[in-house]
Design a protein around this motif. Structure first.
Motif, PDB file in Angstrom:
ATOM      1  N   ARG A 111       0.831  -1.215   0.000  1.00 32.86           N
ATOM      2  CA  ARG A 111       0.000   0.000   0.000  1.00 32.86           C
ATOM      3  C   ARG A 111       0.860   1.258   0.000  1.00 32.86           C
ATOM      4  NH1 ARG A 111      -2.873  -2.819   3.983  1.00 32.86           N
ATOM      5  NH2 ARG A 111      -4.632  -3.879   3.054  1.00 32.86           N
ATOM      6  N   GLY A 112       1.864   1.271   0.869  1.00 31.79           N
ATOM      7  CA  GLY A 112       2.748   2.435   0.953  1.00 31.79           C
ATOM      8  C   GLY A 112       3.543   2.653  -0.317  1.00 31.79           C
ATOM      9  N   PHE A 113       4.015   1.568  -0.908  1.00 29.84           N
ATOM     10  CA  PHE A 113       4.827   1.685  -2.115  1.00 29.84           C
ATOM     11  C   PHE A 113       3.998   2.167  -3.303  1.00 29.84           C
ATOM     12  CE2 PHE A 113       7.346  -0.083  -5.697  1.00 29.84           C
ATOM     13  CZ  PHE A 113       8.489   0.671  -5.490  1.00 29.84           C
ATOM     14  N   VAL A 114       2.776   1.676  -3.433  1.00 30.65           N
ATOM     15  CA  VAL A 114       1.907   2.126  -4.528  1.00 30.65           C
ATOM     16  C   VAL A 114       1.556   3.600  -4.353  1.00 30.65           C
ATOM     17  CG1 VAL A 114      -0.405   1.910  -5.521  1.00 30.65           C
ATOM     18  CG2 VAL A 114       1.000  -0.108  -5.203  1.00 30.65           C
ATOM     19  N   ALA A 115       1.291   4.019  -3.121  1.00 28.81           N
ATOM     20  CA  ALA A 115       0.996   5.443  -2.882  1.00 28.81           C
ATOM     21  C   ALA A 115       2.193   6.298  -3.310  1.00 28.81           C
ATOM     22  CB  ALA A 115       0.661   5.669  -1.415  1.00 28.81           C
ATOM     23  N   LEU A 116       3.401   5.861  -2.973  1.00 23.74           N
ATOM     24  CA  LEU A 116       4.609   6.587  -3.371  1.00 23.74           C
ATOM     25  C   LEU A 116       4.757   6.601  -4.895  1.00 23.74           C
ATOM     26  CD1 LEU A 116       7.285   7.948  -2.387  1.00 23.74           C
ATOM     27  CD2 LEU A 116       8.311   5.666  -2.557  1.00 23.74           C
ATOM     28  N   ALA A 117       4.530   5.449  -5.529  1.00 22.57           N
ATOM     29  CA  ALA A 117       4.650   5.348  -6.992  1.00 22.57           C
ATOM     30  C   ALA A 117       3.634   6.237  -7.701  1.00 22.57           C
ATOM     31  CB  ALA A 117       4.485   3.891  -7.430  1.00 22.57           C
ATOM     32  N   GLU A 118       2.407   6.301  -7.174  1.00 18.43           N
ATOM     33  CA  GLU A 118       1.393   7.170  -7.773  1.00 18.43           C
ATOM     34  C   GLU A 118       1.761   8.639  -7.593  1.00 18.43           C
ATOM     35  OE1 GLU A 118      -2.127   5.691  -5.824  1.00 18.43           O
ATOM     36  OE2 GLU A 118      -2.626   4.433  -7.553  1.00 18.43           O
ATOM     37  N   LYS A 119       2.259   8.988  -6.413  1.00 14.45           N
ATOM     38  CA  LYS A 119       2.662  10.367  -6.128  1.00 14.45           C
ATOM     39  C   LYS A 119       3.726  10.855  -7.109  1.00 14.45           C
ATOM     40  CE  LYS A 119       5.009  13.063  -2.560  1.00 14.45           C
ATOM     41  NZ  LYS A 119       5.648  12.983  -1.241  1.00 14.45           N
ATOM     42  N   HIS A 120       4.669   9.971  -7.472  1.00 13.47           N
ATOM     43  CA  HIS A 120       5.776  10.351  -8.347  1.00 13.47           C
ATOM     44  C   HIS A 120       5.528  10.038  -9.819  1.00 13.47           C
ATOM     45  CE1 HIS A 120       8.473  11.720  -5.213  1.00 13.47           C
ATOM     46  NE2 HIS A 120       8.124  10.663  -4.508  1.00 13.47           N
ATOM     47  N   GLY A 121       4.368   9.463 -10.145  1.00 13.33           N
ATOM     48  CA  GLY A 121       4.053   9.165 -11.538  1.00 13.33           C
ATOM     49  C   GLY A 121       4.821   7.989 -12.106  1.00 13.33           C
ATOM     50  N   TRP A 122       5.210   7.037 -11.241  1.00 14.60           N
ATOM     51  CA  TRP A 122       5.978   5.880 -11.698  1.00 14.60           C
ATOM     52  C   TRP A 122       5.100   4.797 -12.296  1.00 14.60           C
ATOM     53  CZ3 TRP A 122       8.815   5.343  -6.392  1.00 14.60           C
ATOM     54  CH2 TRP A 122       9.713   6.406  -6.243  1.00 14.60           C
ATOM     55  N   ILE A 123       3.825   4.807 -11.979  1.00 15.03           N
ATOM     56  CA  ILE A 123       2.929   3.773 -12.502  1.00 15.03           C
ATOM     57  C   ILE A 123       1.802   4.416 -13.278  1.00 15.03           C
ATOM     58  CG2 ILE A 123       3.447   2.051 -10.741  1.00 15.03           C
ATOM     59  CD1 ILE A 123       0.836   2.770  -9.354  1.00 15.03           C
ATOM     60  N   ASP A 124       1.254   3.635 -14.176  1.00 16.91           N
ATOM     61  CA  ASP A 124       0.161   4.092 -15.016  1.00 16.91           C
ATOM     62  C   ASP A 124      -1.088   3.330 -14.633  1.00 16.91           C
ATOM     63  OD1 ASP A 124      -1.551   4.945 -16.959  1.00 16.91           O
ATOM     64  OD2 ASP A 124      -0.550   3.906 -18.591  1.00 16.91           O
ATOM     65  N   SER A 125      -1.941   3.929 -13.851  1.00 14.37           N
ATOM     66  CA  SER A 125      -3.163   3.272 -13.399  1.00 14.37           C
ATOM     67  C   SER A 125      -4.135   3.009 -14.534  1.00 14.37           C
ATOM     68  CB  SER A 125      -3.842   4.113 -12.321  1.00 14.37           C
ATOM     69  OG  SER A 125      -2.983   4.263 -11.219  1.00 14.37           O
TER      70      SER A 125
END
Length: 148
Positions: A111-125
Protein backbone atom coordinates in the motif's frame (compact mmCIF):
# COMPACT_ATOMS: atom_id res chain seq x y z
CA UNK A 1 -4.17 6.13 -40.95
CA UNK A 2 -1.65 7.19 -38.26
CA UNK A 3 -2.75 6.32 -34.71
CA UNK A 4 -1.28 6.73 -31.25
CA UNK A 5 -1.49 4.59 -28.15
CA UNK A 6 0.29 2.81 -25.36
CA UNK A 7 1.59 -0.76 -25.19
CA UNK A 8 -0.51 -2.59 -22.59
CA UNK A 9 0.88 -6.11 -23.00
CA UNK A 10 3.90 -7.63 -24.69
CA UNK A 11 5.05 -11.26 -24.75
CA UNK A 12 8.81 -11.23 -25.30
CA UNK A 13 8.95 -14.96 -26.03
CA UNK A 14 6.33 -14.82 -28.80
CA UNK A 15 7.17 -11.31 -29.99
CA UNK A 16 3.66 -9.88 -29.99
CA UNK A 17 1.50 -7.67 -27.86
CA UNK A 18 -1.37 -5.22 -27.75
CA UNK A 19 -1.64 -1.45 -27.94
CA UNK A 20 -4.47 0.51 -26.28
CA UNK A 21 -5.39 3.24 -28.74
CA UNK A 22 -5.73 6.83 -27.58
CA UNK A 23 -8.83 7.23 -29.72
CA UNK A 24 -11.02 4.72 -27.92
CA UNK A 25 -11.38 1.62 -25.79
CA UNK A 26 -9.95 -0.78 -28.33
CA UNK A 27 -6.74 -2.76 -28.32
CA UNK A 28 -4.75 -3.39 -31.47
CA UNK A 29 -2.52 -6.43 -32.03
CA UNK A 30 1.12 -5.88 -33.05
CA UNK A 31 4.14 -8.05 -33.78
CA UNK A 32 7.72 -7.03 -33.08
CA UNK A 33 8.56 -7.52 -36.78
CA UNK A 34 6.25 -4.57 -37.53
CA UNK A 35 8.16 -2.19 -35.27
CA UNK A 36 11.35 -0.18 -35.54
CA UNK A 37 11.75 -0.29 -31.75
CA UNK A 38 14.43 -2.49 -30.18
CA UNK A 39 12.59 -5.51 -28.78
CA UNK A 40 14.19 -5.05 -25.35
CA UNK A 41 12.58 -1.58 -25.10
CA UNK A 42 9.03 -2.79 -25.81
CA UNK A 43 7.09 -3.08 -22.56
CA UNK A 44 3.81 -1.94 -21.01
CA UNK A 45 3.49 1.83 -20.82
CA UNK A 46 5.57 2.59 -23.92
CA UNK A 47 3.88 5.30 -26.03
CA UNK A 48 3.78 4.47 -29.74
CA UNK A 49 2.56 5.73 -33.11
CA UNK A 50 1.44 3.23 -35.74
CA UNK A 51 -0.66 2.57 -38.81
CA UNK A 52 -3.84 0.65 -37.94
CA UNK A 53 -5.09 -1.96 -40.35
CA UNK A 54 -8.05 -4.34 -40.35
CA UNK A 55 -7.66 -8.02 -41.12
CA UNK A 56 -9.57 -11.28 -40.86
CA UNK A 57 -8.75 -11.51 -37.14
CA UNK A 58 -9.39 -7.87 -36.24
CA UNK A 59 -7.29 -4.72 -36.07
CA UNK A 60 -3.52 -4.87 -36.11
CA UNK A 61 -0.67 -2.34 -36.13
CA UNK A 62 2.11 -1.90 -38.68
CA UNK A 63 4.98 0.60 -38.83
CA UNK A 64 5.01 0.81 -35.03
CA UNK A 65 7.43 3.46 -33.72
CA UNK A 66 8.17 4.89 -30.30
CA UNK A 67 6.32 8.15 -29.71
CA UNK A 68 8.27 11.32 -29.04
CA UNK A 69 5.91 12.09 -26.15
CA UNK A 70 7.28 11.54 -22.67
CA UNK A 71 5.17 8.67 -21.35
CA UNK A 72 6.42 8.63 -17.80
CA UNK A 73 6.45 11.82 -15.80
CA UNK A 74 9.89 12.49 -14.42
CA UNK A 75 11.52 9.40 -15.90
CA UNK A 76 12.85 10.49 -19.26
CA UNK A 77 12.14 7.96 -21.97
CA UNK A 78 11.23 5.11 -19.61
CA UNK A 79 7.60 3.98 -19.80
CA UNK A 80 5.48 3.68 -16.69
CA UNK A 81 4.67 0.30 -15.19
CA UNK A 82 1.15 -0.92 -14.67
CA UNK A 83 0.03 -1.19 -11.05
CA UNK A 84 -0.29 -4.96 -11.49
CA UNK A 85 3.30 -5.43 -12.70
CA UNK A 86 4.67 -3.12 -10.01
CA UNK A 87 2.84 -5.03 -7.27
CA UNK A 88 3.88 -8.45 -8.61
CA UNK A 89 7.55 -7.48 -8.78
CA UNK A 90 7.53 -5.61 -5.46
CA UNK A 91 5.84 -8.50 -3.64
CA UNK A 92 8.34 -10.98 -5.08
CA UNK A 93 11.19 -8.70 -3.97
CA UNK A 94 9.83 -8.52 -0.41
CA UNK A 95 9.25 -12.27 -0.16
CA UNK A 96 12.68 -13.24 -1.51
CA UNK A 97 14.56 -10.53 0.43
CA UNK A 98 12.79 -10.97 3.76
CA UNK A 99 11.04 -14.36 3.89
CA UNK A 100 10.09 -13.93 7.57
CA UNK A 101 7.90 -10.89 6.85
CA UNK A 102 4.24 -11.58 7.59
CA UNK A 103 1.51 -11.33 4.98
CA UNK A 104 0.03 -8.39 6.85
CA UNK A 105 3.37 -6.55 6.69
CA UNK A 106 3.66 -7.29 2.96
CA UNK A 107 0.21 -5.79 2.41
CA UNK A 108 1.20 -2.65 4.33
CA UNK A 109 4.45 -2.30 2.36
CA UNK A 110 2.52 -2.71 -0.90
CA UNK A 111 0.00 0.00 0.00
CA UNK A 112 2.75 2.43 0.95
CA UNK A 113 4.83 1.69 -2.11
CA UNK A 114 1.91 2.13 -4.53
CA UNK A 115 1.00 5.44 -2.88
CA UNK A 116 4.61 6.59 -3.37
CA UNK A 117 4.65 5.35 -6.99
CA UNK A 118 1.39 7.17 -7.77
CA UNK A 119 2.66 10.37 -6.13
CA UNK A 120 5.78 10.35 -8.35
CA UNK A 121 4.05 9.17 -11.54
CA UNK A 122 5.98 5.88 -11.70
CA UNK A 123 2.93 3.77 -12.50
CA UNK A 124 0.16 4.09 -15.02
CA UNK A 125 -3.16 3.27 -13.40
CA UNK A 126 -5.02 3.60 -16.72
CA UNK A 127 -3.25 0.52 -18.10
CA UNK A 128 -4.99 -1.69 -15.56
CA UNK A 129 -8.57 -0.50 -15.81
CA UNK A 130 -10.80 -2.74 -13.76
CA UNK A 131 -8.16 -3.58 -11.17
CA UNK A 132 -9.42 -2.52 -7.76
CA UNK A 133 -7.46 -0.94 -4.96
CA UNK A 134 -4.20 -2.43 -3.76
CA UNK A 135 -4.59 -5.92 -2.27
CA UNK A 136 -8.26 -6.15 -3.16
CA UNK A 137 -7.85 -6.99 -6.87
CA UNK A 138 -9.46 -10.30 -7.82
CA UNK A 139 -6.46 -12.32 -6.59
CA UNK A 140 -6.03 -14.09 -3.26
CA UNK A 141 -5.09 -11.54 -0.58
CA UNK A 142 -1.45 -11.58 0.48
CA UNK A 143 -2.36 -12.68 4.03
CA UNK A 144 -3.99 -15.85 2.70
CA UNK A 145 -1.29 -16.98 0.30
CA UNK A 146 0.29 -20.23 1.39
CA UNK A 147 3.75 -19.33 0.10
CA UNK A 148 4.09 -16.34 2.49
Amino acid sequence: MLSTGKVVRFDEMKGYGFIATDSGNEQVFFHVNETSIDESAVRPGLRVVFDARSGDRGKYAVNVESSTEDSAIGSGDRPQLSREILLDEFTELIITSAPDVSGREVALFRRGFVALAEKHGWIDSSAVAGVAAVDSAGSTPVEERSEC
